[in-house]
Design a protein around this motif. Structure first.
Motif, PDB file in Angstrom:
ATOM      1  N   GLU A 101       0.853  -1.195   0.000  1.00 42.01           N
ATOM      2  CA  GLU A 101       0.000   0.000   0.000  1.00 42.01           C
ATOM      3  C   GLU A 101       0.887   1.242   0.000  1.00 42.01           C
ATOM      4  O   GLU A 101       1.735   1.404   0.884  1.00 42.01           O
ATOM      5  N   THR A 150      -3.562   6.971  -3.608  1.00 44.21           N
ATOM      6  CA  THR A 150      -3.202   5.675  -3.014  1.00 44.21           C
ATOM      7  C   THR A 150      -3.287   4.569  -4.065  1.00 44.21           C
ATOM      8  O   THR A 150      -4.223   4.539  -4.873  1.00 44.21           O
ATOM      9  N   VAL A 190      -5.371  -3.693  -6.713  1.00 50.01           N
ATOM     10  CA  VAL A 190      -6.710  -4.001  -6.195  1.00 50.01           C
ATOM     11  C   VAL A 190      -7.411  -2.758  -5.650  1.00 50.01           C
ATOM     12  O   VAL A 190      -8.610  -2.814  -5.354  1.00 50.01           O
ATOM     13  N   TYR A 191      -6.663  -1.651  -5.526  1.00 46.63           N
ATOM     14  CA  TYR A 191      -7.286  -0.424  -5.038  1.00 46.63           C
ATOM     15  C   TYR A 191      -6.507   0.771  -5.567  1.00 46.63           C
ATOM     16  O   TYR A 191      -5.274   0.814  -5.494  1.00 46.63           O
ATOM     17  N   SER A 198      -7.016   5.244  -5.682  1.00 47.24           N
ATOM     18  CA  SER A 198      -7.841   6.403  -5.349  1.00 47.24           C
ATOM     19  C   SER A 198      -7.053   7.690  -5.535  1.00 47.24           C
ATOM     20  O   SER A 198      -5.826   7.710  -5.433  1.00 47.24           O
ATOM     21  N   VAL A 252     -12.611   7.122  -5.499  1.00 50.74           N
ATOM     22  CA  VAL A 252     -12.116   5.742  -5.579  1.00 50.74           C
ATOM     23  C   VAL A 252     -12.196   5.293  -7.034  1.00 50.74           C
ATOM     24  O   VAL A 252     -13.278   5.248  -7.634  1.00 50.74           O
ATOM     25  N   LEU A 280     -10.659   2.360  -8.272  1.00 54.24           N
ATOM     26  CA  LEU A 280     -10.710   0.896  -8.347  1.00 54.24           C
ATOM     27  C   LEU A 280     -10.793   0.361  -6.927  1.00 54.24           C
ATOM     28  O   LEU A 280     -10.051   0.812  -6.058  1.00 54.24           O
ATOM     29  N   ASP A 281     -11.665  -0.596  -6.696  1.00 56.07           N
ATOM     30  CA  ASP A 281     -11.753  -1.203  -5.363  1.00 56.07           C
ATOM     31  C   ASP A 281     -12.131  -2.677  -5.491  1.00 56.07           C
ATOM     32  O   ASP A 281     -13.294  -3.019  -5.655  1.00 56.07           O
ATOM     33  N   GLU A 282     -11.112  -3.526  -5.441  1.00 55.90           N
ATOM     34  CA  GLU A 282     -11.316  -4.979  -5.465  1.00 55.90           C
ATOM     35  C   GLU A 282     -10.759  -5.616  -4.199  1.00 55.90           C
ATOM     36  O   GLU A 282     -10.487  -6.812  -4.168  1.00 55.90           O
ATOM     37  N   LEU A 283     -10.589  -4.807  -3.160  1.00 56.55           N
ATOM     38  CA  LEU A 283     -10.040  -5.313  -1.896  1.00 56.55           C
ATOM     39  C   LEU A 283     -10.909  -6.408  -1.302  1.00 56.55           C
ATOM     40  O   LEU A 283     -10.414  -7.443  -0.854  1.00 56.55           O
TER      41      LEU A 283
END
Length: 428
Positions: A126, A137, A148-149, A151, A156, A158-161
C-alpha cells in the motif's frame, strides 16, 4: 486434453512467466509507488508505505538495479520519480544518474515512511503519495502486478479489496493443475505452440553470461568455476549447471540492471527453473524440441506447486523451482513419467524445510543447493531409487506429496516466518 484446458494453461503460463528487472518484491513496491505518483500527478512531498511481513522480509536486503544501493527506500523513491506503471516489473528501466541522485535526496529529506501492515494477504503493498492537500493511493495484493485499489483524494478509481479478502485464488487460477495435466501438456502440445518458452533460456542465460564479466554478490558461480571449484568439484554437467544458475542469481540479487524471466512472481524461481535444464541440455546435445519440452515441464511444475503454496511463504522458492528443474533433467536423461514422479518425491524428501529469510545475495548459495539436489534426485530416479511413502511426508501419490510439501510451507511454517522477520528487524 481438450482445447479449453490447453488455452487456459497457455494463458496461465503467459501470466506467470514474465520478464522482471531486479528482485520482484522491492520492484513491486516500486511499481505501486509509481502508480500512486502517477495518480497524484505531481512530485510527492511525503510517501507512506505499508507492507505485509513477507514483502518487508523479501525487500530488506536485496540490491536495487542500477543504484548500487540496497533496500526499499531507493526503490520507492525511484518508483515515484521515474517509474512507469505500464512497464510492470520492469518499472525502473528508465533510470538515469540524475534520477538516482534525486532519489537519494528524497531519502535524506525523510520523505519516505515505511511500516508493517498486519492481517492482510501475504503479498500486500500500500503506497500513498501526498503533496499538500492532494493524495493518491495504490494497493497491490495477491500478485506482484495486480492493483486491487486506486484512489485520488476522495475519488475511488478501483476497489477490489473485498474480492481478494474473500477469496484467495483469482479467476485465472480456477484451473487447478495436477502432475498428470502438467506432464500431458509438456509432452503432447504441438511444439510450435510452446516454442515461446525458449525466451526463458535466452533471457536468463544472458544474465549468467553477464555475471561472469563482473563482480556480483558472493560470486557463488565464479567460486564453483574457480580454482577450488575446479580442483574439488571438477568440470562436468553437474558443475556447469551450478555455475550458470548461481551466477545468474549472483547478478540479480546484487542489483544488476538486466532483466530475467521470472516464474510465479520470482526471478530466482525463473532462473532456477530454467538454467539447470538449459545447461544440462547443452551438455548432452539434445534437440531443440527436447529443450522446449523439458523447459515447459520445469516451468509448469513450478506454477503447479505455487498454486497451493502461494506466492510468498516461509519456504525458500528454490525448493519449488529446483523441483521443476529436476523433472526437466530427469526427462532429458530419458526418464519415464513414473521416474519423473520419483524425482519429485526425492526432492520433497530432501530439501523441504529450507527457510526463506528474505531476498539477498546469499540466495545464490540456496539456489546452488537446490540445483545440486535436483541433479541428485534425477540420478536416483533414473536408477528407480525413490523416497518411499513410509518415510516422512512422502505419499504414494505424487500430487499428495506435493500438497504435503506446500502445506508445510504455507501453514506449518507460519511461526517460522514471524520469527525470521523478528530476527531480521531487531538486529543490533
Amino acid at each position: 486434453m481438450n482445447e479449453i484446458t490447453k488455452k487456459q494453461i497457455l494463458k496461465l503460463i503467459h501470466q506467470e512467466v514474465i520478464p522482471a528487472i531486479g528482485c520482484t518484491e522491492p520492484i513491486a513496491v516500486s511499481l505501486a509507488a509509481s502508480k500512486a505518483s502517477e495518480l497524484l500527478g505531481q512530485k510527492p512531498e511525503r510517501i507512506d508505505v505499508y507492507l505485509s511481513a513477507n514483502i518487508l522480509k523479501n525487500a530488506m536486503g536485496v540490491g536495487i538495479p542500477g543504484t548500487g544501493m540496497v533496500g526499499l527506500p531507493i526503490a520507492i523513491a525511484l518508483g515515484c520519480l521515474i517509474g512507469k506503471s505500464e512497464y510492470e516489473l520492469e518499472v525502473l528501466r528508465d533510470l538515469t544518474p540524475e534520477a538516482l541522485e534525486e532519489g537519494k535526496r528524497m531519502i535524506a529529506d525523510q520523505k519516505i515512511h515505511i511500516g508493517l501492515k498486519e492481517n492482510v494477504d501475504k503479498l500486500y503493498i500500500e503506497v500513498t503519495c501526498r503533496n499538500g492537500e492532494e493524495r493518491a493511493t495504490a494497493i497491490i495484493a495477491h500478485e506482484h502486478t495486480r492493483f486491487v485499489y486506486l484512489s485520488k483524494n476522495e475519488a475511488v478509481l478501483l476497489d477490489e479489496l473485498a474480492k481478494y479478502s474473500a477469496q484467495e485464488n483469482n479467476e485465472e487460477e480456477a484451473l487447478k493443475l495436477s502432475f498428470d495435466l502438467v506432464y500431458d501438456f509438456a509432452m503432447n502440445m504441438p511444439v510450435e505452440e510452446i516454442r515461446f518458452i525458449l525466451d526463458t533460456a535466452k533471457l536468463n542465460k544472458h544474465v549468467a553470461e553477464e555475471a561472469v564479466k563482473g563482480q556480483f554478490g558472493h560470486e557463488v558461480g565464479k567460486t564453483i568455476s574457480g580454482p577450488y571449484g575446479h580442483k574439488y568439484l571438477g568440470d562436468s554437467a553437474y558443475t556447469h549447471m551450478l555455475i550458470l544458475t548461481a551466477a545468474a542469481c549472483d547478478a540479480r540479487m546484487d542489483g544488476a540492471m538486466i532483466p530475467v524471466m521470472s516464474n510465479s512472481g520470482s526471478g530466482n524461481q525463473g532462473i532456477a527453473a530454467t538454467l539447470p535444464v538449459v545447461s544440462f541440455a547443452e551438455d548432452i546435445h539434445c534437440s531443440e524440441e527436447q529443450l522446449i519440452r523439458a523447459l515447459m515441464l520445469s516451468h509448469l511444475m513450478v506454477i503447479y506447486v505455487k498454486q497451493s503454496l502461494g506466492r510468498l511463504s516461509a519456504l525458500c522458492g528454490c525448493v519449488v523451482a529446483a523441483t521443476g528443474a529436476s523433472c526437466g533433467i530427469t526427462w532429458l536423461m530419458g526418464g519415464s513419467k513414473k521416474q519423473i514422479t520419483y524425482a519429485i518425491k526425492n526432492m520433497i524428501g530432501n530439501i523441504t524445510g529450507m527457510i526463506c529469510d528474505g531476498a539477498k545475495p546469499s540466495c545464490a548459495m540456496k539456489v546452488a543447493s537446490g540445483v545440486s539436489t535436483a541433479m541428485l534426485s534425477a540420478m536416483m530416479a533414473m536408477e528407480n531409487k525413490v523416497v518411499t511413502s513410509v518415510e516422512g511426508i512422502i505419499d504414494e501419490d505424487v500430487d499428495q506429496s506435493i500438497y504435503n510439501l506446500t502445506s508445510i510451507g504455507s501453514k506449518g511454517m507460519e511461526t517460522t516466518d514471524k520469527v525470521v522477520l523478528d530476527i531480521m528487524t531487531h538486529k543490533k
